[in-house]
Design an enzyme around this catalytic site. Structure first.
Site, PDB file in Angstrom:
ATOM      1  N   SER A  14      37.797 -97.627  54.382  1.00  0.00           N
ATOM      2  CA  SER A  14      38.274 -98.848  55.130  1.00  0.00           C
ATOM      3  C   SER A  14      39.090 -98.466  56.428  1.00  0.00           C
ATOM      4  O   SER A  14      38.808 -99.161  57.619  1.00  0.00           O
ATOM      5  CB  SER A  14      39.079-100.092  54.493  1.00  0.00           C
ATOM      6  OG  SER A  14      40.395 -99.356  54.200  1.00  0.00           O
ATOM      7  N   ILE A  89      41.836 -78.983  53.049  1.00  0.00           N
ATOM      8  CA  ILE A  89      41.169 -78.656  53.956  1.00  0.00           C
ATOM      9  C   ILE A  89      40.986 -76.996  54.135  1.00  0.00           C
ATOM     10  O   ILE A  89      41.827 -76.518  54.086  1.00  0.00           O
ATOM     11  CB  ILE A  89      41.551 -79.208  55.649  1.00  0.00           C
ATOM     12  CG1 ILE A  89      41.608 -80.471  55.299  1.00  0.00           C
ATOM     13  CG2 ILE A  89      40.650 -78.543  56.683  1.00  0.00           C
ATOM     14  CD1 ILE A  89      40.059 -81.282  55.154  1.00  0.00           C
ATOM     15  N   ASN A 103      45.855 -86.334  59.263  1.00  0.00           N
ATOM     16  CA  ASN A 103      45.860 -87.082  58.159  1.00  0.00           C
ATOM     17  C   ASN A 103      46.601 -88.418  58.029  1.00  0.00           C
ATOM     18  O   ASN A 103      47.712 -88.289  58.811  1.00  0.00           O
ATOM     19  CB  ASN A 103      46.164 -86.248  56.898  1.00  0.00           C
ATOM     20  CG  ASN A 103      46.102 -86.726  55.605  1.00  0.00           C
ATOM     21  OD1 ASN A 103      44.940 -87.582  55.330  1.00  0.00           O
ATOM     22  ND2 ASN A 103      46.792 -86.579  54.846  1.00  0.00           N
ATOM     23  N   HIS A 105      48.886 -90.572  55.434  1.00  0.00           N
ATOM     24  CA  HIS A 105      49.232 -90.244  53.861  1.00  0.00           C
ATOM     25  C   HIS A 105      50.104 -91.680  53.506  1.00  0.00           C
ATOM     26  O   HIS A 105      50.691 -92.230  54.628  1.00  0.00           O
ATOM     27  CB  HIS A 105      50.230 -89.102  53.805  1.00  0.00           C
ATOM     28  CG  HIS A 105      50.783 -89.220  52.123  1.00  0.00           C
ATOM     29  ND1 HIS A 105      49.800 -88.630  51.188  1.00  0.00           N
ATOM     30  CD2 HIS A 105      51.632 -89.457  51.501  1.00  0.00           C
ATOM     31  CE1 HIS A 105      50.386 -88.720  50.144  1.00  0.00           C
ATOM     32  NE2 HIS A 105      51.510 -89.153  50.288  1.00  0.00           N
TER      33      HIS A 105
HETATM   34  C1  GRF Z   1      44.412 -94.914  52.393  1.00  0.00           C
HETATM   35  O1  GRF Z   1      45.692 -95.781  51.789  1.00  0.00           O
HETATM   36  C2  GRF Z   1      44.964 -93.682  52.953  1.00  0.00           C
HETATM   37  O2  GRF Z   1      46.396 -93.433  53.276  1.00  0.00           O
HETATM   38  C3  GRF Z   1      44.804 -92.853  51.676  1.00  0.00           C
HETATM   39  O3  GRF Z   1      43.836 -92.999  50.686  1.00  0.00           O
HETATM   40  C4  GRF Z   1      43.677 -94.345  51.080  1.00  0.00           C
HETATM   41  C5  GRF Z   1      42.018 -94.578  51.669  1.00  0.00           C
HETATM   42  O4  GRF Z   1      41.734 -95.928  51.757  1.00  0.00           O
HETATM   43  N1  GRF Z   1      45.064 -91.612  51.651  1.00  0.00           N
HETATM   44  P1  GRF Z   1      40.473 -96.340  52.701  1.00  0.00           P
HETATM   45  O5  GRF Z   1      39.335 -95.345  52.164  1.00  0.00           O
HETATM   46  O6  GRF Z   1      40.551 -95.920  54.068  1.00  0.00           O
HETATM   47  O7  GRF Z   1      40.106 -97.599  52.411  1.00  0.00           O
END
Ligand code: GRF
Length: 188
Positions: A14, A89, A103, A105
């Protein structure tokens, strides 16, 4: 010359979709490819809908980095965004893209980061620790999990009644709001 960005995603994607939509009519950015380590990840369906090429590389490919680097170079990629990407990575990529891999987090690093701290594990740890605040961290990627220089953080409140799912929702909202803006700020 537009910046050609590869997005790495392991799951739903997403954030990948949100970023690509945000920059859809911005000539400074191109998103030629989404790279995953899971061939059944939902992000491939999003890529199809967005008419963006998506490819899967194996765990072994991500360990050595060689074939991925070759592929990225063949696509003239200049930068990489990790958006829900779960593998480490490879050093080859870190060396090939200095300060050009970021990234997101879903917590306030340095807390709740490191190996095994991903997805719902993060929000459960935040809840179990009785934190009153969580949030997002956007950072440069180095060879350790969740360890590179921090670029940006945003916070949300955590109420005692919040479940880990509710915390995840609040965090996702911050991600959608800020991730594209931070990308624009550092690379625009
Ligand atoms: C997000 O909360 C991101 O911070 C974490 O994994 C989730 C991924 O969500 N590392 P999506 O795949 O972008 O919906």
């Amino acid at each position: 010359m537009p910046l050609r960005i590869a997005i790495f995603a392991s799951g739903s994607g997403s954030n990948a979709e949100n970023i690509i939509s945000f920059f859809s009519s911005d000539p400074r950015f191109e998103f030629p490819v989404i790279i995953s380590n899971k061939k059944n990840a939902f992000v491939h369906l999003r890529a199809e809908k967005l008419k963006i090429h998506s490819v899967t590389f194996s765990r072994e490919d991500f360990e050595s980095g060689e074939s991925i680097l070759y592929f990225l170079q063949s696509q003239q990629i200049n930068a990489i965004i990790l958006a829900g990407f779960l593998l480490k990575i490879p050093i080859k990529l870190i060396q090939a893209f200095p300060n050009k891999i970021i990234n997101i987090h879903p917590a306030l690093l340095p807390k709740y980061g490191g190996k095994g701290m991903y997805g719902h594990h993060v929000h459960e740890a935040v809840k179990n620790a009785g934190e009153t605040v969580s949030g997002i961290t956007i950072h440069y990627v180095n060879e350790h999990y969740d360890d590179g220089n921090i670029i940006f953080q945003a916070k949300c409140s955590v109420l005692p009644t919040d479940t880990s799912e509710i915390i995840a929702e609040k965090v996702h909202k911050l991600e959608y709001e800020y991730f594209p803006r931070v990308i624009e700020e550092i690379w625009g």
